[in-house]
Motif scaffolding. Structure first.
Motif, short mmCIF file in Angstrom:
data_model
loop_
_atom_site.label_atom_id
_atom_site.label_comp_id
_atom_site.label_asym_id
_atom_site.label_seq_id
_atom_site.Cartn_x
_atom_site.Cartn_y
_atom_site.Cartn_z
N PHE A 157 0.85 -1.18 0.00
CA PHE A 157 0.00 0.00 0.00
C PHE A 157 0.89 1.24 0.00
N LYS A 158 1.09 1.83 -1.16
CA LYS A 158 1.96 3.00 -1.28
C LYS A 158 1.18 4.32 -1.28
N LYS A 159 -0.12 4.24 -1.55
CA LYS A 159 -0.97 5.43 -1.54
C LYS A 159 -2.26 5.06 -0.81
N ILE A 160 -2.47 5.70 0.34
CA ILE A 160 -3.64 5.40 1.16
C ILE A 160 -4.55 6.62 1.21
N LEU A 161 -5.83 6.38 0.97
CA LEU A 161 -6.84 7.44 1.02
C LEU A 161 -7.61 7.34 2.33
N PHE A 162 -7.67 8.46 3.04
CA PHE A 162 -8.42 8.56 4.29
C PHE A 162 -9.46 9.67 4.13
N PRO A 163 -10.68 9.31 3.67
CA PRO A 163 -11.74 10.33 3.55
C PRO A 163 -12.28 10.67 4.93
N VAL A 164 -12.51 11.96 5.17
CA VAL A 164 -12.98 12.41 6.48
C VAL A 164 -14.19 13.32 6.31
N ASP A 165 -15.00 13.37 7.38
CA ASP A 165 -16.11 14.32 7.42
C ASP A 165 -15.84 15.43 8.42
N LEU A 166 -14.63 15.45 8.97
CA LEU A 166 -14.18 16.44 9.95
C LEU A 166 -14.99 16.41 11.24
N SER A 167 -15.61 15.29 11.52
CA SER A 167 -16.32 15.12 12.78
C SER A 167 -15.39 14.46 13.79
N SER A 168 -15.89 14.24 14.99
CA SER A 168 -15.09 13.56 16.00
C SER A 168 -14.78 12.12 15.58
N VAL A 169 -15.59 11.56 14.72
CA VAL A 169 -15.35 10.20 14.23
C VAL A 169 -14.04 10.14 13.45
N ALA A 170 -13.77 11.13 12.64
CA ALA A 170 -12.53 11.15 11.86
C ALA A 170 -11.32 11.15 12.79
N ARG A 201 -9.77 6.17 -7.74
CA ARG A 201 -9.47 5.67 -9.08
C ARG A 201 -8.48 6.60 -9.81
N LYS A 202 -8.79 7.89 -9.84
CA LYS A 202 -7.98 8.86 -10.59
C LYS A 202 -6.58 9.02 -10.01
N GLU A 203 -6.46 8.97 -8.69
CA GLU A 203 -5.17 9.20 -8.04
C GLU A 203 -4.37 7.93 -7.79
N GLY A 204 -4.89 6.79 -8.21
CA GLY A 204 -4.16 5.54 -8.08
C GLY A 204 -3.95 5.07 -6.65
N MET A 205 -4.97 5.23 -5.83
CA MET A 205 -4.87 4.78 -4.44
C MET A 205 -4.75 3.25 -4.38
N ASP A 206 -4.10 2.76 -3.35
CA ASP A 206 -3.96 1.33 -3.14
C ASP A 206 -4.87 0.82 -2.04
N LEU A 207 -5.34 1.71 -1.17
CA LEU A 207 -6.17 1.34 -0.02
C LEU A 207 -6.98 2.55 0.41
N ILE A 208 -8.21 2.29 0.88
CA ILE A 208 -9.04 3.34 1.47
C ILE A 208 -9.31 2.94 2.92
N VAL A 209 -9.08 3.86 3.84
CA VAL A 209 -9.41 3.66 5.25
C VAL A 209 -10.57 4.60 5.56
N PRO A 257 -12.41 0.83 -6.30
CA PRO A 257 -11.56 0.03 -7.19
C PRO A 257 -10.39 -0.62 -6.45
N VAL A 258 -10.30 -0.39 -5.14
CA VAL A 258 -9.20 -0.91 -4.32
C VAL A 258 -9.76 -1.45 -3.01
N PRO A 259 -8.96 -2.18 -2.24
CA PRO A 259 -9.44 -2.65 -0.94
C PRO A 259 -9.83 -1.48 -0.04
N VAL A 260 -10.86 -1.74 0.79
CA VAL A 260 -11.35 -0.74 1.73
C VAL A 260 -11.30 -1.32 3.13
N LEU A 261 -10.64 -0.60 4.01
CA LEU A 261 -10.62 -0.96 5.42
C LEU A 261 -11.67 -0.09 6.10
#
Length: 151
Positions: A4-17, A103-111, A137-141
């Motif tokens: 996993f060389k590129k990891i995406l961490f999407p956030v909603d800026l809440s306390s959960v993030a 997809r566009k940025e070539g992520m290897d994993l999404i957390v 398009p990639v594994p999601v944790l």
């Protein structure tokens, strides 16, 4: 073994993030990965039919993005200081934008956290995490922050 060389961490800026951020950081450090932290500002076009002018919606969305950029940078600085992070704010429908970005940025994993919205908000807006898991398009944790968070 996966690399996993590129990891995406999407956030909603809440306390959960903030509860899940230590895991995203640890994954990035462990794999020496580039961490992308993404916030998607929801588009408001659905309100045009209730007699809200287009310019008012556009102005509000612009202010929302500007505010989100500041808040996201504060979040990144506080949470990921010392780690190379790409922080990005996009406008659109969160679930779709997350999948497209991966997809566009070539992520290897999404957390991603499984809980952000609750109750009526979740019914109206749906589950972003569920859409991402089904369409990525990639594994999601996917992480339940209330069961994962370390005390």
């Amino acid at each position: 073994m996966y690399s996993f060389k590129k990891i995406l961490f999407p956030v909603d800026l809440s306390s959960v993030a903030a509860m899940i951020a230590p895991l995203a950081r640890e994954m990035a450090e462990k794999f020496e990965a580039e961490l992308h932290v993404l916030f998607v500002a929801r588009v408001m076009e659905q309100y045009a039919h209730v007699y809200v002018s287009g310019p008012a919606i556009t102005n509000f969305e612009s202010e929302l993005v500007q505010g989100a950029e500041k808040k996201l940078q504060e979040f990144v600085d506080e949470t990921f200081g010392g780690l190379p992070v790409v922080a990005k704010v996009l406008s659109g429908y969160p679930a779709e934008e997350i999948v497209d970005y991966a997809r566009k940025e070539g992520m290897d994993l999404i957390v991603i956290g499984t809980h952000g919205r609750k109750g009526l908000e979740r019914i109206i807006f749906g589950s972003v995490a569920e859409h991402v898991v089904k369409n990525a398009p990639v594994p999601v944790l996917s992480v339940n922050p209330y069961k994962f968070a370390k005390a």
